[in-house]
Design an enzyme around this catalytic site. Structure first.
Site, short mmCIF file in Angstrom:
data_model
loop_
_atom_site.label_atom_id
_atom_site.label_comp_id
_atom_site.label_asym_id
_atom_site.label_seq_id
_atom_site.Cartn_x
_atom_site.Cartn_y
_atom_site.Cartn_z
N LYS A 78 43.03 37.96 34.09
CA LYS A 78 43.55 36.44 33.87
C LYS A 78 42.65 35.32 33.54
O LYS A 78 42.98 34.47 32.86
CB LYS A 78 44.17 35.82 35.27
CG LYS A 78 45.60 36.35 35.45
CD LYS A 78 46.51 35.28 35.27
CE LYS A 78 47.70 36.07 34.78
NZ LYS A 78 48.77 34.64 34.60
N ASP A 125 49.10 32.80 42.44
CA ASP A 125 49.31 33.97 42.87
C ASP A 125 47.66 34.38 43.67
O ASP A 125 47.60 35.25 44.59
CB ASP A 125 50.11 34.93 42.65
CG ASP A 125 49.40 35.69 41.62
OD1 ASP A 125 48.63 36.60 41.83
OD2 ASP A 125 49.44 35.26 40.24
C1 LIG Z 1 47.76 41.15 37.73
C2 LIG Z 1 48.61 40.55 36.77
N1 LIG Z 1 49.42 41.17 36.11
C3 LIG Z 1 50.30 40.22 35.53
C4 LIG Z 1 50.72 39.16 35.59
C5 LIG Z 1 51.88 38.39 34.61
O1 LIG Z 1 51.13 37.45 33.77
P1 LIG Z 1 52.28 36.17 33.44
O2 LIG Z 1 52.47 35.55 34.63
O3 LIG Z 1 51.60 35.66 32.10
O4 LIG Z 1 53.40 36.99 32.95
C6 LIG Z 1 49.84 38.37 36.57
C7 LIG Z 1 50.17 36.73 36.80
O5 LIG Z 1 49.38 36.05 37.63
C8 LIG Z 1 48.98 38.89 37.34
O6 LIG Z 1 48.25 38.57 38.31
#
Ligand SMILES: Cc1ncc(COP(=O)(O)O)c(C=O)c1O
Length: 405
Positions: A78, A125
């Protein structure tokens, strides 16, 4: 169609000139994002791990997993979005090109003096907020981070340790985003949110551009080999939209890999939007209670949806047990395959792929997605064990309060 508690929506492949433009996420723009990230002292391309024994076991040609647990020591991808956006925001304030503002300059006292004190605010989150807090900390700036109720204490502690004013609220993710927006409106803070809505698009689009650094690395690591199938997990869909956009721009829509978007069934807003396919975004409300905490978002990112609507093929809504299966499979490799520590959201796509290839009830879905012995599958393990207590509970005990096998 309902496949054994896994649901799918399939789109016909679109072509023509009227598709939502993806240049912004294409190779040229992605290289700019990567050049920015490359200027960070902790920059290393994260590993692209080939799981040959797993591919053989599951009857496909290849499985490659990009392991984002190695990203900047932050255990998740992220930070790529938040750092690029904050860098671009400051470049804009100074009236310079981001290409002329590498890390060394960005963190210099002169720049700090020039731009003054800024407070960046966001809802998260965990992973996105950690990236914002980390970047603000490096720039000697402030950050305020709101987390939804039920967020893991470890994730909060990691953000607090970076000097952010962080707290777990009593709100779900989407309401926490509204609280962050209020912080901007009332206090003049700068909202760096990883989702877009009408009137708030520039920053999330920049965040998506930041994610494409992963795609540039993948392209280099694959050294000319083209994946046939890319599986992308989605919360608001920004990551999936960015990577989908990149591949659509790189290969063109006629030749791009088959793109499948995977979400938890408790927070499947992209799936619901695809299912309705009526020109509107569809929201999921309530507690959004899934082990895949990073994917627990009820309102799609508008830009991401536009990309996915026109350039993705399959939309999956799946229960928690599939993600838990992915965590165990990646954490317990076969033969000479390398171990990947993948958290609940990170392992969502590996879990789906394993289910669809192993579960006879899903063979029709497997055919629909076009998976066979020739398929070259690309997955992104977007996080490591960002909540170690839950990681162990799931991988060791197969248990979680919300886990229903
Ligand atoms: C570990 C992880 N994977 C995938 C995502 C998904 O990303 P997006 O919210 O851009 O769909 C998040 C989002 O916080 C994440 O923390």
């Amino acid at each position: 169609m309902d496949y054994n508690r896994i649901q799918a929506v399939h789109f016909e492949k679109k072509s023509g000139t009227g598709l939502y433009p993806v240049d912004r996420f294409g190779p040229e723009s992605a290289k700019r994002a990567r050049a920015f990230h490359q200027s960070f002292p902790e920059y290393r391309p994260t590993p692209l791990v080939r799981l040959d024994a797993l591919a053989k076991e599951l009857g496909v040609g290849a499985i490659c997993v990009k392991d984002e647990s190695y990203r900047f020591g932050l255990n998740a991808f992220k930070v790529l979005g938040g750092s690029y956006t904050i860098g671009s925001y400051i470049a804009g304030k100074l009236g310079v090109d981001i290409a002329d503002l590498p890390y060394g300059k960005l963190v210099s006292p002169e720049i700090r003096e020039n731009i003054g004190e800024i407070t960046f605010v966001t809802a998260t989150d965990g992973n996105h907020g950690r990236g914002i807090a980390w970047t603000a900390n490096r720039l000697n700036q402030k950050s305020v981070v709101y987390m939804p109720k039920g967020s893991a204490k470890e994730r909060l502690d990691n953000i607090l340790a970076l000097g952010a004013d962080a707290s777990i609220t009593d709100l779900n993710y989407d309401d926490a985003v509204r609280l962050a927006k209020e912080g901007e409106d009332k206090n003049g803070w700068v909202l760096v949110q990883d989702t877009a809505w009408d009137g708030y698009e520039e920053i999330p689009a920049k965040i998506m551009e930041g994610y494409t650094t992963m795609a540039v690395e993948i392209t280099e690591q694959l050294a000319g080999e083209k994946p046939t199938h890319v599986f992308l997990q989605a919360g608001v869909g920004a990551m999936a939209g960015a990577i989908c956009g990149y591949f659509a721009a790189l290969y063109g829509d006629a030749d791009r890999p088959v793109i499948t978007v995977v979400e938890p069934d408790k927070a499947d807003c992209i799936f619901c939007t695809a299912k309705a396919n009526d020109g509107r975004l569809h929201f999921v409300t309530g507690d959004l209670d899934s082990i895949m905490a990073g994917l627990c978002c009820g309102e799609p990112c508008s830009i991401a949806w536009n990309v996915l609507r026109d350039h993705a093929d399959h939309f999956i809504s799946m229960p928690d047990y599939a993600a838990a299966e992915g965590m165990r499979i990646l954490g317990n490799p076969l033969a000479n395959d390398k171990r990947i520590i993948s958290g609940e959201s990170g392992a969502a796509t590996a879990g789906f792929v394993a289910e669809v290839l192993r579960n006879p009830a899903l063979y029709e879905l497997k055919d629909k997605i076009g998976l066979n012995s020739e398929s070259k599958i690309l997955l992104i393990s977007t996080e490591g064990d960002t909540d170690r207590e839950n990681y162990r509970r799931i991988v060791w005990d197969g248990l979680h309060p919300s886990y229903q096998a």
